[in-house]
Each structure stands twice: as structure tokens, then as C-alpha cells.
Design an enzyme around this catalytic site. Structure first.
Site, PDB file in Angstrom:
ATOM      1  N   ASP A  11       0.717  -1.184  -0.237  1.00 22.86           N
ATOM      2  CA  ASP A  11      -0.041  -0.136  -0.167  1.00 22.86           C
ATOM      3  C   ASP A  11       1.126   1.415   0.332  1.00 22.86           C
ATOM      4  O   ASP A  11       2.054   1.070   0.972  1.00 22.86           O
ATOM      5  CB  ASP A  11      -0.857  -0.072   1.313  1.00 22.86           C
ATOM      6  CG  ASP A  11      -1.887  -1.044   1.165  1.00 22.86           C
ATOM      7  OD1 ASP A  11      -2.427  -1.429  -0.034  1.00 22.86           O
ATOM      8  OD2 ASP A  11      -2.477  -1.689   2.079  1.00 22.86           O
ATOM      9  N   ASP A 130     -13.645  -3.769  -1.919  1.00 18.89           N
ATOM     10  CA  ASP A 130     -13.863  -3.059  -0.294  1.00 18.89           C
ATOM     11  C   ASP A 130     -15.166  -3.300  -0.196  1.00 18.89           C
ATOM     12  O   ASP A 130     -16.308  -1.933  -0.020  1.00 18.89           O
ATOM     13  CB  ASP A 130     -12.989  -1.472   0.236  1.00 18.89           C
ATOM     14  CG  ASP A 130     -11.744  -1.668  -0.786  1.00 18.89           C
ATOM     15  OD1 ASP A 130     -11.099  -2.900  -0.489  1.00 18.89           O
ATOM     16  OD2 ASP A 130     -11.169  -0.558  -1.102  1.00 18.89           O
TER      17      ASP A 130
END
Length: 251
Positions: A11, A130
């Protein structure tokens, strides 16, 4: 039987690797180019690189960083963050990405999935989803988990498959960074509902969690970040453990 894949996730925020809990409280986890090279040498099957602030800040994924990461790895490499057009994908693939991951842009403009598949092929296109549970329903969220939508996880996953995506990367926001295990019930249902590979994300804390998501969650691949970044689990040790438990992995 197809081998199960272990995928470290980088990330990226402002050029550094970060990790948080439930998408919040980010802390530095190192240089993404160095980490990518280490994981490639340590036996990771693939890498995922997500520029987590790209969509929010309305800028494109850092193509130059993609180029430097790609120089250091010899395994498939997926890039996501702020991708919203055929041109964006073309740039990333030319800079060394093997696949791209789209998320917010796919929900806002589902036709983008079709367009990318037509241009680059299903094998290049991963749709990241998500989601978190709200009143017992898995609800899709956008912009790094900040914006809830009206879309339901399982319906959206089916549509994604119908539009030609090659894989789904499902992150449970409820499990992300908690190290309490993956969302195996939801993963098992996803695996039953669609016929494309499912990558499990969110919740890895120990080696048993990986075994559980392959056995109970029926996941095709498991993605994790902090347990790898902070050396809580070594990839080679994890793969040997999985193999010893009868789970097919590439060693």
C-alpha cells in the site's frame, strides 16, 4: 489442483509503503522498491501495489515508481490506484505492470471493465472490491473505504465477472489489519457465486489464517501486508507450513 498463491501487498502513500487498521491509522512500512525485491526473492507468487491515496487525491498512480518496482521483480505484478481510463492502463503496462486493479472507477463506470477487457484481455484486469457489513449486508465502499455505495458485494461480484474481469480482489474492511483471520464465510460464498479467481484480503495474522482461507474460504490466493512487512511471517516458512497441511503451493 491449481496452486494457491501468496501475495504481499504494498500500500503506497506519498511514495512509501504504509499499513493501517480498518483502513485508518497508517504507519510507515518501508521503501516499496526494496520490499518488492525482497518479496520476489523470498518466494512470493505475485505482488500487488496499490497507490491508496491516488483516487482520493485525484492523481494518477506513480508510474515512475511502478517502473522501478518492475525492474526489481520477476513475478507477476498488479498495480492499482486512481486508474480510470484505457490510457491509464496503457501507461502502467508499458511501465512494467502485468495486471491492473480497478475499484472506485469500476463502480462509478462499470463499462470501464468491458472497455479494458476488450483492449487488454481479461487476464490483465483485476477488480478490487472493498466491503464491510452494515446491518448484516456486505456493502461496497469506495475511495479507500471512506464512501459507502448502494452496491451489494455478491451482486457486484457477479456483474464484474459478467463484464469480463479476470480476478476479484476482495478486502473485508471489518477484518483489515486486525490479524484475526480472513472473512471466510463471505469468501466461500463469493467462490460459489463466481467462476473467476478470488484473492482474499484483510485479516491475516498467523499461518493458520492462510490455511483457513484456502480451505474454509475457498480462496484462490491470499494477500497480506503487515505480517510480511514487519517480518511476523516469512513467506518461505508460510509456504512450507501450507504444503505440510496438504495445501498446494509453489515452492
Amino acid at each position: 489442483m491449481l496452486k494457491k498463491r501468496i501475495i504481499p501487498c504494498l500500500d503506497i502513500k506519498d511514495g512509501r509503503t504504509v499499513k493501517g487498521i480498518n483502513f485508518l491509522d497508517l504507519r510507515d512500512a518501508g521503501d516499496p522498491v526494496e520490499l518488492a525485491e525482497i518479496y520476489s526473492k523470498e518466494g512470493a507468487d505475485e505482488l500487488v501495489f496499490l497507490d491508496i491515496s491516488a483516487t482520493e487525491q485525484k492523481r494518477k498512480t506513480l508510474a515512475e515508481l511502478v517502473y522501478h518496482v518492475a525492474e526489481k521483480v520477476n513475478i507477476p505484478f498488479t498495480v492499482g490506484g486512481g486508474i480510470s481510463s484505457v490510457e491509464d492502463v496503457d501507461i502502467l503496462l508499458k511501465n512494467g505492470a502485468d495486471k491492473v486493479s480497478i475499484n472506485s472507477s469500476a463502480v462509478k463506470n462499470p463499462q470501464l471493465i468491458n472497455d479494458l477487457v476488450a483492449k487488454f484481455g481479461s487476464q490483465c484486469i483485476v477488480v478490487a472490491i472493498d466491503a464491510k457489513q452494515i446491518d448484516g449486508e456486505w456493502i461496497v465502499h469506495l475511495v479507500g473505504g471512506k464512501v459507502p455505495t448502494k452496491r451489494r458485494l455478491f451482486e457486484w461480484a457477479k456483474e464484474v465477472e459478467e463484464r469480463g474481469a479476470g480476478e476479484i480482489l476482495f478486502t473485508s474492511m471489518d477484518h483489515d489489519g486486525t490479524k484475526n483471520g480472513f472473512a471466510n464465510e463471505a469468501l466461500a460464498r463469493l467462490s460459489k457465486d463466481v467462476n473467476i479467481p478470488i484473492i482474499a484480503s484483510g485479516g491475516a495474522g498467523d499461518m493458520q489464517h492462510f490455511a483457513d482461507t484456502f480451505i474454509d474460504g475457498k480462496a484462490d490466493a491470499a494477500l497480506a501486508a503487515s505480517v510480511f512487512h514487519f517480518k511476523e511471517i516469512e513467506i518461505n516458512d508460510l509456504k512450507r507450513n501450507l504444503r505440510d497441511n496438504g495445501i498446494p503451493v509453489r515452492i
